[in-house]
Design a protein around this motif. Structure first.
Motif, mmCIF file in Angstrom:
data_model
loop_
_atom_site.group_PDB
_atom_site.id
_atom_site.type_symbol
_atom_site.label_atom_id
_atom_site.label_comp_id
_atom_site.label_asym_id
_atom_site.label_seq_id
_atom_site.Cartn_x
_atom_site.Cartn_y
_atom_site.Cartn_z
ATOM 1 N N VAL A 329 0.818 -1.225 0.000
ATOM 2 C CA VAL A 329 0.000 0.000 0.000
ATOM 3 C C VAL A 329 0.846 1.267 0.000
ATOM 4 N N SER A 330 2.174 1.115 -0.025
ATOM 5 C CA SER A 330 3.060 2.276 0.072
ATOM 6 C C SER A 330 2.804 3.299 -1.025
ATOM 7 N N ASP A 331 2.658 2.838 -2.266
ATOM 8 C CA ASP A 331 2.480 3.772 -3.381
ATOM 9 C C ASP A 331 1.104 4.424 -3.364
ATOM 10 N N ARG A 332 0.089 3.694 -2.912
ATOM 11 C CA ARG A 332 -1.259 4.276 -2.853
ATOM 12 C C ARG A 332 -1.415 5.218 -1.664
ATOM 13 N N LEU A 333 -0.864 4.823 -0.523
ATOM 14 C CA LEU A 333 -0.995 5.638 0.684
ATOM 15 C C LEU A 333 -0.087 6.860 0.629
ATOM 16 N N GLY A 334 1.096 6.684 0.054
ATOM 17 C CA GLY A 334 2.069 7.779 -0.003
ATOM 18 C C GLY A 334 3.065 7.676 1.132
ATOM 19 N N ARG A 335 4.324 8.023 0.835
ATOM 20 C CA ARG A 335 5.380 7.883 1.841
ATOM 21 C C ARG A 335 5.168 8.805 3.047
ATOM 22 N N ARG A 336 4.768 10.040 2.803
ATOM 23 C CA ARG A 336 4.605 10.997 3.898
ATOM 24 C C ARG A 336 3.528 10.543 4.886
ATOM 25 N N LYS A 337 2.352 10.219 4.372
ATOM 26 C CA LYS A 337 1.255 9.815 5.254
ATOM 27 C C LYS A 337 1.612 8.537 6.013
ATOM 28 N N ALA A 338 2.246 7.588 5.326
ATOM 29 C CA ALA A 338 2.608 6.326 5.973
ATOM 30 C C ALA A 338 3.584 6.553 7.126
ATOM 31 N N LEU A 339 4.611 7.382 6.891
ATOM 32 C CA LEU A 339 5.608 7.617 7.938
ATOM 33 C C LEU A 339 4.996 8.341 9.142
ATOM 34 N N LEU A 340 4.127 9.293 8.900
ATOM 35 C CA LEU A 340 3.490 10.014 10.007
ATOM 36 C C LEU A 340 2.585 9.078 10.818
ATOM 37 N N ILE A 341 1.838 8.224 10.130
ATOM 38 C CA ILE A 341 1.011 7.237 10.832
ATOM 39 C C ILE A 341 1.888 6.297 11.651
ATOM 40 N N GLY A 342 2.989 5.864 11.046
ATOM 41 C CA GLY A 342 3.888 4.941 11.733
ATOM 42 C C GLY A 342 4.473 5.514 13.008
ATOM 43 N N TYR A 343 4.975 6.741 12.927
ATOM 44 C CA TYR A 343 5.573 7.360 14.117
ATOM 45 C C TYR A 343 4.524 7.567 15.213
ATOM 46 N N ALA A 344 3.349 8.066 14.838
ATOM 47 C CA ALA A 344 2.297 8.309 15.832
ATOM 48 C C ALA A 344 1.880 7.002 16.498
ATOM 49 N N GLY A 345 1.691 5.951 15.679
ATOM 50 C CA GLY A 345 1.292 4.662 16.232
ATOM 51 C C GLY A 345 2.348 4.066 17.144
ATOM 52 N N CYS A 346 3.615 4.140 16.731
ATOM 53 C CA CYS A 346 4.710 3.597 17.555
ATOM 54 C C CYS A 346 4.795 4.310 18.903
ATOM 55 N N ILE A 347 4.660 5.620 18.885
ATOM 56 C CA ILE A 347 4.773 6.390 20.130
ATOM 57 C C ILE A 347 3.673 5.994 21.102
ATOM 58 N N VAL A 348 2.447 5.912 20.605
ATOM 59 C CA VAL A 348 1.319 5.559 21.485
ATOM 60 C C VAL A 348 1.507 4.156 22.067
ATOM 61 N N MET A 349 1.865 3.187 21.236
ATOM 62 C CA MET A 349 2.031 1.810 21.711
ATOM 63 C C MET A 349 3.202 1.674 22.672
#
Length: 496
Positions: A329-349
């Motif tokens: 899903v990287s190309d459909r979601l986009g690198r910027r949105k994916a990385l921001l989601i990843g960092y936010a999710g990692c921090i919360v968990m």
């Protein structure tokens, strides 16, 4: 509609043995320190309550420290080899070094020999870490670069998972040194596969054009990007024209601005800073400290040695599946949105997991332990699916062709330098301050999230030659109508 050919996919999968080597070599220390026979073979104290265990902690920290120090150097020389010898010859050098290092590591009979082997395998790992994403980016069409280049992160995670399960299986032979030597010997197998695979993958078309081998480059581009709906390979011819016109400008820029323009020209300097901070952020969020010490972490949560190895292997397998899912899903979601989601999710968990580990330290309840492990699994899902699969791609594609190998190798060197700091401190920090060590990564992860929110552009779907405009520089190479025409060159936008 553009598609990627079976040949393109098979090339990436063949080359991915380099990524597999990278992940396996980084992860094998986790299983090694979980094997009782390793301590005996190297005359180390395995009892955490024994007076000499402090020396053992030092050796464990040094095993990681020298590995990542070698990796830092490997990244730097890997970029140089890629430019001077070609991408594929760079693979061969890395594979050969890796095989030698794995042999020394496997046959180690004392602490010094073990550490020498770790330095050499670290050197090879740094080379493959820098070389693979550059190669993947250069053989992938723009519309599927996230999936193709994402193979690097995916196979790194597969390497982690394989190291986990091989180490777990060998635990049942823990009465002999086979329990730790065999998993380390498998590293040499991945090096041999990379070496053999290098004779079946094509050279990077961009590197060939830089050496004046246009006909060979076009032949490879036609194979890589062939589409049944484009029988005359217009896409391949267009890409060759873009590459040629870009390289002409690159040569002029190097002549006028020198070899250090990566740091002296504002547009390139911004990319360097972004690449450094992005790769440092992937480690400042704490993932490798968890990976490299998770057997010790799980033991601190009350799991037995065997249970810790099993959970560690399952953790890395889960991460591998998350990474492969994220790549699709990287190309459909986009690198910027994916990385921001990843960092936010990692921090919360990680916040929740750290709180549960803190609770367990004062109340050794199995409920706290189980909940902490659950949130660590959720943490690595966000990391694997959104951060790991995209960070290598971005750190490679943001640099122009004439600086890509150099720029990405410097960024990945920052990755290893960050690891030298954290993993060298981890064993001692976990022994002295326990769960409080993880607070550092929560704070740093939050800082990186804020930085990426303001500084990270979207690079998905753009040709590598078209990304210049995202960093305050006009596109300097455009398509020409016919294969023989010269691309249009526009003067670089100068900053005040």
């Amino acid at each position: 509609m553009e598609t990627y050919s079976f040949y393109n996919v098979s090339v990436v999968l063949f080359a991915a043995f380099g990524s597999l080597f990278t992940g396996y070599s980084s992860a094998i220390i986790v299983q090694t320190v979980g094997q009782p026979s390793w301590y005996k073979s190297l005359n180390l104290e395995s009892d955490t309550t024994a007076p000499r265990y402090s020396h053992t902690t030092t050796i464990i920290g040094a095993s990681n420290g020298v590995f990542f120090a070698g990796g830092t150097l490997g990244c730097l020389i890997g970029g140089w080899f890629g430019d001077k010898l070609g991408r594929v010859n760079g693979f061969r050098v890395a594979a050969t070094v890796g095989i030698i290092g794995a042999a020394i590591q496997t046959g180690a009979t004392n602490q010094a020999m073990w550490l020498v082997g770790r330095v050499i395998t670290g050197l090879a790992t740094g080379q493959t870490m820098a070389a693979m994403p550059t190669y993947f980016s250069e053989v992938s069409p723009p519309h599927s670069r996230g999936l193709m280049a994402g193979a690097h992160g995916s196979f790194i995670n597969i390497g982690f998972a394989l190291a986990g399960w091989i180490g777990f299986g060998c635990f049942f032979e823990s009465n002999s040194s086979f329990g730790w030597r065999f998993p380390n010997a498998v590293l040499a197998l991945w090096g041999l596969c990379l070496l053999a695979g290098s004779f079946f993958v094509p050279e990077s078309p961009r590197w060939l054009v830089s050496k004046g081998q246009d006909a060979k480059a076009l032949e490879i581009l036609c194979k890589l990007h062939h589409d049944p709906a484009d029988i005359e390979d217009h896409f391949a011819h267009r890409e060759l024209r873009l590459i040629k016109s870009q390289l002409e400008v690159n040569h002029q820029l190097i002549t006028e601005l020198g070899q250090w323009q990566l740091f002296t020209i504002p547009t390139y300097r911004r990319r360097s800073i972004l690449g450094f901070v992005l790769m440092m952020g992937g480690q400042n969020i704490g993932v490798l400290v968890i990976n490299n010490y998770n057997t010790l972490l799980y033991e601190s949560l009350g799991l037995s040695n065997m249970q810790s190895l099993a959970v560690s292997a399952a953790y890395n397998t889960w991460a591998a599946f998350a990474n492969m899912g994220g790549a699709t899903v990287s190309d459909r979601l986009g690198r910027r949105k994916a990385l921001l989601i990843g960092y936010a999710g990692c921090i919360v968990m990680f916040v929740v997991a750290t709180g549960l580990i803190a609770k367990f330290s004062v109340n050794a309840s199995k409920h706290y332990a189980a909940a902490a492990v659950t949130f660590l699994f959720l943490y690595v899902f966000f990391y694997g699916a959104f951060i790991d699969v995209n960070q290598y791609t971005v750190a490679t594609e943001i640099f122009p062709s004439h600086l890509r190998s150099q720029g990405s190798s410097y960024s990945l060197a920052a990755f290893f330098l960050t690891d030298v700091l954290w993993v060298d401190l981890a064993a001692t920090a976990q022994a002295k301050i326990g769960w409080k060590y993880y607070l550092v990564f929560i704070i740093l992860g939050t800082a990186h999230l804020i930085h990426l929110w303001f500084k990270l552009p979207e690079t998905s779907g753009l040709a590598l030659e078209e990304i210049d405009a995202l960093f305050g520089k006009e596109q300097i190479a455009t398509d020409a109508e016919e294969p023989g025409e010269k691309g249009v060159v526009v003067e670089e936008e100068r900053e005040a």
